[in-house]
Write a protein that holds these residues in place. Structure first.
Motif, PDB file in Angstrom:
ATOM      1  N   ARG A 127      60.929  38.644  26.507  1.00 27.57           N
ATOM      2  CA  ARG A 127      60.614  39.873  25.781  1.00 27.57           C
ATOM      3  C   ARG A 127      60.053  39.487  24.413  1.00 27.57           C
ATOM      4  O   ARG A 127      60.674  38.743  23.670  1.00 27.57           O
ATOM      5  CB  ARG A 127      61.872  40.721  25.632  1.00 27.57           C
ATOM      6  CG  ARG A 127      61.616  42.105  25.117  1.00 27.57           C
ATOM      7  CD  ARG A 127      62.883  42.938  25.105  1.00 27.57           C
ATOM      8  NE  ARG A 127      63.323  43.199  26.472  1.00 27.57           N
ATOM      9  CZ  ARG A 127      64.598  43.229  26.861  1.00 27.57           C
ATOM     10  NH1 ARG A 127      65.564  43.013  26.000  1.00 27.57           N
ATOM     11  NH2 ARG A 127      64.905  43.497  28.110  1.00 27.57           N
ATOM     12  N   ILE A 128      58.861  40.009  24.114  1.00 33.18           N
ATOM     13  CA  ILE A 128      58.175  39.716  22.856  1.00 33.18           C
ATOM     14  C   ILE A 128      57.907  41.027  22.138  1.00 33.18           C
ATOM     15  O   ILE A 128      57.318  41.939  22.719  1.00 33.18           O
ATOM     16  CB  ILE A 128      56.837  38.990  23.124  1.00 33.18           C
ATOM     17  CG1 ILE A 128      57.090  37.669  23.847  1.00 33.18           C
ATOM     18  CG2 ILE A 128      56.069  38.781  21.834  1.00 33.18           C
ATOM     19  CD1 ILE A 128      55.841  37.015  24.366  1.00 33.18           C
ATOM     20  N   THR A 129      58.326  41.117  20.891  1.00 41.59           N
ATOM     21  CA  THR A 129      58.066  42.311  20.100  1.00 41.59           C
ATOM     22  C   THR A 129      57.035  41.975  19.034  1.00 41.59           C
ATOM     23  O   THR A 129      57.241  41.070  18.222  1.00 41.59           O
ATOM     24  CB  THR A 129      59.355  42.847  19.451  1.00 41.59           C
ATOM     25  OG1 THR A 129      60.280  43.151  20.507  1.00 41.59           O
ATOM     26  CG2 THR A 129      59.076  44.111  18.658  1.00 41.59           C
TER      27      THR A 129
ATOM     28  N   TYR B  86      52.251  33.615  24.194  1.00 43.74           N
ATOM     29  CA  TYR B  86      51.822  34.656  25.120  1.00 43.74           C
ATOM     30  C   TYR B  86      50.316  34.823  24.970  1.00 43.74           C
ATOM     31  O   TYR B  86      49.827  35.006  23.856  1.00 43.74           O
ATOM     32  CB  TYR B  86      52.546  35.960  24.759  1.00 43.74           C
ATOM     33  CG  TYR B  86      52.046  37.208  25.443  1.00 43.74           C
ATOM     34  CD1 TYR B  86      52.580  37.618  26.653  1.00 43.74           C
ATOM     35  CD2 TYR B  86      51.072  38.003  24.851  1.00 43.74           C
ATOM     36  CE1 TYR B  86      52.147  38.791  27.269  1.00 43.74           C
ATOM     37  CE2 TYR B  86      50.636  39.174  25.456  1.00 43.74           C
ATOM     38  CZ  TYR B  86      51.172  39.555  26.661  1.00 43.74           C
ATOM     39  OH  TYR B  86      50.753  40.707  27.261  1.00 43.74           O
ATOM     40  N   THR B  87      49.591  34.752  26.074  1.00 40.50           N
ATOM     41  CA  THR B  87      48.141  34.924  26.064  1.00 40.50           C
ATOM     42  C   THR B  87      47.761  35.903  27.168  1.00 40.50           C
ATOM     43  O   THR B  87      48.206  35.757  28.306  1.00 40.50           O
ATOM     44  CB  THR B  87      47.422  33.579  26.288  1.00 40.50           C
ATOM     45  OG1 THR B  87      47.928  32.624  25.358  1.00 40.50           O
ATOM     46  CG2 THR B  87      45.931  33.700  26.093  1.00 40.50           C
TER      47      THR B  87
ATOM     48  N   LEU C  92      44.856  39.336  23.476  1.00 41.70           N
ATOM     49  CA  LEU C  92      46.076  39.238  22.694  1.00 41.70           C
ATOM     50  C   LEU C  92      46.676  37.854  22.875  1.00 41.70           C
ATOM     51  O   LEU C  92      46.843  37.388  24.007  1.00 41.70           O
ATOM     52  CB  LEU C  92      47.084  40.304  23.139  1.00 41.70           C
ATOM     53  CG  LEU C  92      48.361  40.437  22.340  1.00 41.70           C
ATOM     54  CD1 LEU C  92      48.067  40.756  20.869  1.00 41.70           C
ATOM     55  CD2 LEU C  92      49.244  41.525  22.938  1.00 41.70           C
ATOM     56  N   SER C  93      46.969  37.214  21.778  1.00 43.28           N
ATOM     57  CA  SER C  93      47.603  35.900  21.789  1.00 43.28           C
ATOM     58  C   SER C  93      48.695  35.924  20.725  1.00 43.28           C
ATOM     59  O   SER C  93      48.410  36.137  19.549  1.00 43.28           O
ATOM     60  CB  SER C  93      46.562  34.813  21.490  1.00 43.28           C
ATOM     61  OG  SER C  93      47.151  33.542  21.598  1.00 43.28           O
TER      62      SER C  93
ATOM     63  N   ASN D 227      37.174  27.750  27.960  1.00 43.97           N
ATOM     64  CA  ASN D 227      37.358  28.495  26.725  1.00 43.97           C
ATOM     65  C   ASN D 227      38.543  27.898  25.994  1.00 43.97           C
ATOM     66  O   ASN D 227      39.664  27.951  26.476  1.00 43.97           O
ATOM     67  CB  ASN D 227      37.596  29.983  27.034  1.00 43.97           C
ATOM     68  CG  ASN D 227      37.644  30.824  25.781  1.00 43.97           C
ATOM     69  OD1 ASN D 227      37.908  30.323  24.695  1.00 43.97           O
ATOM     70  ND2 ASN D 227      37.391  32.096  25.927  1.00 43.97           N
ATOM     71  N   ALA D 228      38.316  27.336  24.832  1.00 46.08           N
ATOM     72  CA  ALA D 228      39.365  26.645  24.083  1.00 46.08           C
ATOM     73  C   ALA D 228      40.540  27.564  23.758  1.00 46.08           C
ATOM     74  O   ALA D 228      41.653  27.109  23.544  1.00 46.08           O
ATOM     75  CB  ALA D 228      38.791  26.061  22.804  1.00 46.08           C
ATOM     76  N   ALA D 229      40.326  28.876  23.700  1.00 47.41           N
ATOM     77  CA  ALA D 229      41.412  29.804  23.388  1.00 47.41           C
ATOM     78  C   ALA D 229      42.413  29.914  24.538  1.00 47.41           C
ATOM     79  O   ALA D 229      43.551  30.288  24.327  1.00 47.41           O
ATOM     80  CB  ALA D 229      40.846  31.178  23.052  1.00 47.41           C
TER      81      ALA D 229
END
Length: 144
Positions: free
Chosen positions: A85-87, A47-48, A58-59, A12-14
């Motif tokens: 940490r990602i917001t 982030y994947t 979610l990417s 899957n390319a994603a």
């Protein structure tokens, strides 16, 4: 997991392995088969999250200081750990990974599961926990 991951990602390319200029912070599988992969080049975080043979649920790609930050190990305690940490909008994803120092010294790979651990804390804008996903033991690939 390292041998299976390239086959899954190629399907899957994603889901792509970290770029040449990035390193893997952490990847793992959760109960139910979903996985997370976090790559960084020191300036950006990718982030994947989702099922590996499907389009990610979610990417997110964010720059540090613009929605992404490193949470370094404070230098104390039985475990060495760090987090990214990602917001995203009003939700914060804290992807953490580490290992138990004592277990790492005594670990026998022939008879025991790896002392490496990881997961994701998900919080709302007020800091209330939405979810806490813990990685399946033995599936954590931590770039420490």
């Amino acid at each position: 997991m390292k041998l299976i991951l390239p086959l899954i990602l190629a399907s899957n390319a994603a889901w792509a392995a970290c770029d040449d200029n990035e390193y893997l912070f952490m990847s793992c599988t959760f109960p139910g088969g979903k996985m997370v992969e976090v790559c960084t080049d020191g300036s950006f975080v990718d982030y994947t999250f989702g099922h590996p043979n499907q389009t990610p649920e979610l990417s997110i790609s964010l720059a540090f200081q613009e929605g992404a930050e490193m949470v370094p190990w404070p230098g104390i305690g039985r475990s060495i750990w760090e987090a990214v940490r990602i917001t995203n909008n009003d939700v914060t994803y804290e992807i953490y990974a580490g290992f138990d120092k004592q277990e790492a010294v005594e670990w026998d790979p022939e008879t025991e599961v790896s002392p490496v651990f990881g997961g994701i804390y998900i919080e709302d804008v007020d800091g209330a926990e939405i979810a806490h996903l813990e990685c399946v033991a033995g599936t954590v690939d931590y770039g420490y």
